[in-house]
Design an enzyme around this catalytic site. Structure first.
Site, PDB file in Angstrom:
ATOM      1  N   GLU A  39     109.055  70.580   4.273  1.00  0.00           N
ATOM      2  CA  GLU A  39     108.871  69.164   3.997  1.00  0.00           C
ATOM      3  C   GLU A  39     110.175  68.354   3.974  1.00  0.00           C
ATOM      4  O   GLU A  39     110.183  67.179   4.323  1.00  0.00           O
ATOM      5  CB  GLU A  39     108.138  68.990   2.658  1.00  0.00           C
ATOM      6  CG  GLU A  39     106.740  69.579   2.620  1.00  0.00           C
ATOM      7  CD  GLU A  39     105.772  68.856   3.544  1.00  0.00           C
ATOM      8  OE1 GLU A  39     105.968  67.645   3.789  1.00  0.00           O
ATOM      9  OE2 GLU A  39     104.819  69.514   4.036  1.00  0.00           O
TER      10      GLU A  39
ATOM     11  N   SER B  44      56.298  82.462 -40.872  1.00  0.00           N
ATOM     12  CA  SER B  44      56.687  82.986 -42.189  1.00  0.00           C
ATOM     13  C   SER B  44      58.161  82.869 -42.486  1.00  0.00           C
ATOM     14  O   SER B  44      58.592  83.218 -43.590  1.00  0.00           O
ATOM     15  CB  SER B  44      56.251  84.456 -42.313  1.00  0.00           C
ATOM     16  OG  SER B  44      54.837  84.544 -42.328  1.00  0.00           O
TER      17      SER B  44
END
Length: 816
Positions: free
Chosen positions: A86, A468
């Site tokens: 780059e 229950s």
């Protein structure tokens, strides 16, 4: 000489004009130039990560994947790859490279088109932060001026670090740290030279040069990067040859999730969005630490899976997912390559993996398993597969493998004890909610079999009738009124006529066994329905409802009728676990919480949980909704639900509904007898529950169909499979359907949350009573036991040898 002077004047004029032009352009664009000072305090858009209490990744949220890195953590070869490709003169220029500019300008003059950008790394950084990607001369001019400003404000290393964290690599990977993870599932220092060169070549065109979607173009680009590194003397020819000829190894990796807990992750996501807003939550780089331990959470998930598969197997096999070919119809088998391609399209769901049957022998089958290749299934892995007829009935047991499957069948498999086993996706669902009773920290939460199939979190959202499981709360209300564990209530049928409806209400025990006068300890342990009805009548429906509301429930949602005694109230598993935690911690109502700490991207703690606690003298005590003595009595009755009572040698022994816990050596060896629990089953077995606790952990499991109209049904005995005494047959119920999952989880979880012995609180006395009458006893044999009473409620009269029992509690209307 004249020629030289003219040339000198011309050059001077050009320099002056050039300088004036640059100055004029700067003045022209200056109002539009952004401030670069923000780069010193750049705030990366980093995803939120969710961790277990022991630091293992659960999930990651955020559109952009970014893992910010420091330049010193980037390997030098990776830096060399970017610079060579780059901007080879990065450390020499002032933000704009004059040589590159002249090269680009000459191309523009000769071709009339902008073909080379001459962008330095600093200019790319300027564009990425402040400008667009439009190919225009004015944008390039602005880019150059900003680059120069950046170079004046930041060092070269700071610029390079920003650049490596900012650039885009495709597949939502932003920054080099995320790119290494997304493409290779690695840390930066683990990358090979070939992989580094591949990543360095991506910023030019992340889509076109992508190693996943376009591996050939990526390979060619990688060669260009390596050639530039070779030209710059950053690698040797040998390194170049090796890296250039390396295969393309990139594939898409998700975040390195080590603990799959999607329901918990979604709970965290929603909480974070509520706290910070969606944008901030997803991009603020928060690390969220939950209260769950990784091993405990995984044990909860596995317990749900194993328990549902056990239910599914005993109810029969529903057949293959689909049929790829049928030999009976003369269709030829697919080649192996096509089978593998087909399996690749299918997902693993929950605990099951797709497979295709390729051959069937007498009592074995050959299958092609996704990700595992050819596997032979033994008879023991499939002989459970009776035909499923409905929830109540199963077909005859199979005798050969061909009774179960044929070549071409697409089936599900799961692994049990490292061996593949025929499976199917369970039709019912299940949930687990587990809390630390002392402060409400969530120890584990599972909202269903598969988050892929359903994101509905049944642990938090499914309000189902509790059956229950409501009884301990009712008994607590009775103890508040002065009743005791030794109080006798008549366990006899109730037949109450309702003149308004013209119908008699006949609540029944399950099973329909009635024992006459029964102590409350035994009534709760054996889950006697008619006893609960009579307790509500004694205390009063309204007072019982008020008492139940104390456990963190909305009073308006609690029914004020006697059906409350049978569990008509709807609760979520988390609400039930929270209620049972009250009995485990001495009467305190703690608040469930699942986030222990939140850190920002700089590891600063922005939130730390400070929960209320079950304590008297701490800084933030939780509200005490029942007395420590009341909680102890309920705990004792639920302890008898596990361990039973009486004397087996003398013929008076009995089991509570939770007796299966006795068979779990991992639990009993860890906590001895210091464990309590309660089953729960609704009418027609549409919901099954088990809730129980030690002093260190309170856990609820629920099993049922999402479709509330469906019953869990019953199973008949399988002569080949159900040879052990622990086989589950007959009607499904809390003790058979939900309790096994609870046991599987608690066997793994209890060692992580050490339990204390159940201790007698102040204000509780222990006296010997007669088991038949509940009165004081002088005997020291199987007809008596020591019983606990809140001081002042203990019996004062001794049993007489010829005494009739006159202290049986009945309804106002007497016995029905």
């Amino acid at each position: 000489m004249k020629w030289f002077k003219r040339l000198l004047y011309t050059m001077l004029i050009c320099v002056v004009l050039g300088g004036a032009t640059v100055g004029g352009l700067y003045l022209y664009v200056k109002p539009e130039l952004p401030s670069v000072e923000t780069l010193r305090d750049v705030r990366w858009q980093t995803p939120m990560q969710v961790f277990t209490a022991d630091g293992k990744l659960i999930s990651q949220f955020g559109e952009k994947r970014r893992i910010p890195i420091k330049l010193e953590d980037v390997p030098q070869p990776l830096i060399d790859a970017f610079l060579a490709t780059e901007d080879s003169r990065f450390y020499e220029h002032f933000g704009v490279d004059p040589i590159g500019v002249m090269r680009a300008f000459s191309v523009l003059i000769t071709t009339g088109e902008v073909q080379q950008g001459a962008s330095t790394i600093t200019m790319q950084l300027a564009r990425n932060f402040f400008l667009t990607f439009e190919r225009a001369l004015m944008r390039k001019i602005k880019e150059s001026f900003i680059a120069v400003h950046i170079e004046q404000q930041l060092s070269k290393d700071e610029i390079l670090e920003l650049y490596l964290n900012k650039i885009t690599f495709g597949h939502r990977a932003h920054g080099i740290g995320a790119a290494a993870q997304v493409y290779y599932g690695k840390e930066l220092h683990e990358l090979t030279l070939a992989q580094m060169a591949t990543l360095a070549g991506l910023p030019k065109a992340p889509s076109n040069l992508n190693p996943i979607s376009n591996p050939q173009a990526s390979k060619e680009r990688r060669r260009v990067v390596l050639l530039r590194m070779l030209d710059e003397n950053k690698i040797t020819r040998t390194q170049f040859d090796e890296a250039a000829n390396a295969p393309v190894t990139a594939r898409r990796h998700g975040a390195e999730v080590t603990v799959s807990a999607p329901y918990l992750a979604e709970m965290v996501r929603q909480e974070m969005v509520d706290r910070f807003g969606e944008e901030e939550a997803y991009t603020g780089g928060y690390n969220v630490y939950t209260t769950v331990k990784s091993d405990v959470q995984l044990a909860a998930r596995q317990a749900v899976w194993d328990n549902l598969h056990s239910y599914d197997e005993r109810h029969g096999y529903r057949g293959p997912i689909s049929i790829l070919w049928s030999e009976e119809e003369g269709q030829e088998a697919l080649p192996q390559e096509e089978i593998e391609q087909y399996l690749e399209q299918l997902k693993r769901i929950g605990d099951v993996t797709p497979a295709v049957v390729t051959g069937v022998e007498e009592q074995t089958a050959t299958v092609m398993v996704k990700g595992a290749g050819a596997v032979t299934l033994p008879w023991e892995s499939m002989h459970w597969a009776r035909e499923y007829l409905n929830e109540e009935r199963q077909g005859e047991p199979p005798e050969t493998a061909s009774d179960i499957m044929q070549p071409g069948h697409v089936i599900w498999l799961r692994t049990v004890n490292e061996q593949w086993r025929l499976a199917q996706i369970p039709e019912p669902s299940s949930a687990i909610a587990s809390l630390r009773p002392d402060d409400g920290a969530v120890a584990a939460v599972v909202g269903g079999y598969s988050f892929t199939l359903s994101q509905y979190n049944r642990a938090l959202q499914a309000e189902r009738q509790v059956g229950s499981n409501i009884k301990p709360l009712i008994y607590s209300a009775a103890f508040d009124k002065g009743l005791t564990l030794a109080t006798l209530v008549n366990d006899a049928p109730i037949n109450q006529w309702n003149p308004g409806s013209g119908i008699a209400w006949r609540p029944k025990n399950s099973p329909e066994v009635y024992e006459g006068p029964i102590r409350l300890r035994k009534g709760l342990a054996k889950s006697k329905n008619v006893v609960s009805v009579r307790l509500i009548r004694e205390v009063g429906v309204e007072k019982v409802a008020d008492h139940i509301a104390k456990f963190g429930l909305n009073r308006d949602n609690i029914p004020e009728n006697e059906s409350l005694s049978l569990g008509s109230l709807s609760m979520t598993p988390m609400e039930v676990a929270r209620a049972y935690a009250v009995f485990a911690n001495g009467g305190f109502l703690v608040e469930p919480y699942f986030i222990s700490k939140i850190e920002d991207m700089d590891a600063n703690t922005v939130y730390e949980a400070d929960p209320v606690r079950a304590c008297y003298d701490c800084e933030k005590p939780a509200p005490q909704i029942i007395s420590e003595q009341n909680a102890f009595l309920v705990e004792q009755a639920m302890n008898s639900a596990v361990w039973g009572g009486g004397s087996w040698p003398n013929g008076t022994g009995w089991n509570g509904t939770s007796w299966r816990i006795q068979r779990s050596k991992p639990i009993t060896q860890e906590v001895g007898r210091n464990i309590a629990g309660k089953t729960g089953t609704t009418n027609d077995v549409r919901d099954t529950w088990f809730s129980g606790f030690t002093s260190g952990l309170a856990t609820t499991t629920w099993v049922g169909f999402d479709d509330v109209s469906r019953k869990l049904g019953r199973t008949s005995k399988h002569p080949e499979v159900d040879s052990s005494q622990q086989a589950i047959t007959g009607g499904e119920a809390g003790a058979k359907t939900a309790l096994p999952g609870w046991i599987l989880f608690m066997e793994k979880a209890i060692p992580e949350y050490p339990a204390r012995e159940f201790s007698i609180p102040p204000g509780v006395v222990n006296v010997r009573i007669d088991l038949e009458t509940g009165k004081l006893s002088r005997k020291n044999d199987y007809t008596s036991r020591f019983e606990y009473f809140i001081k002042g409620t203990e019996p004062t009269e001794y049993v007489r040898g010829d005494s009739n029992n006159d202290d049986i509690f009945e309804d106002e209307g007497g016995l029905f």
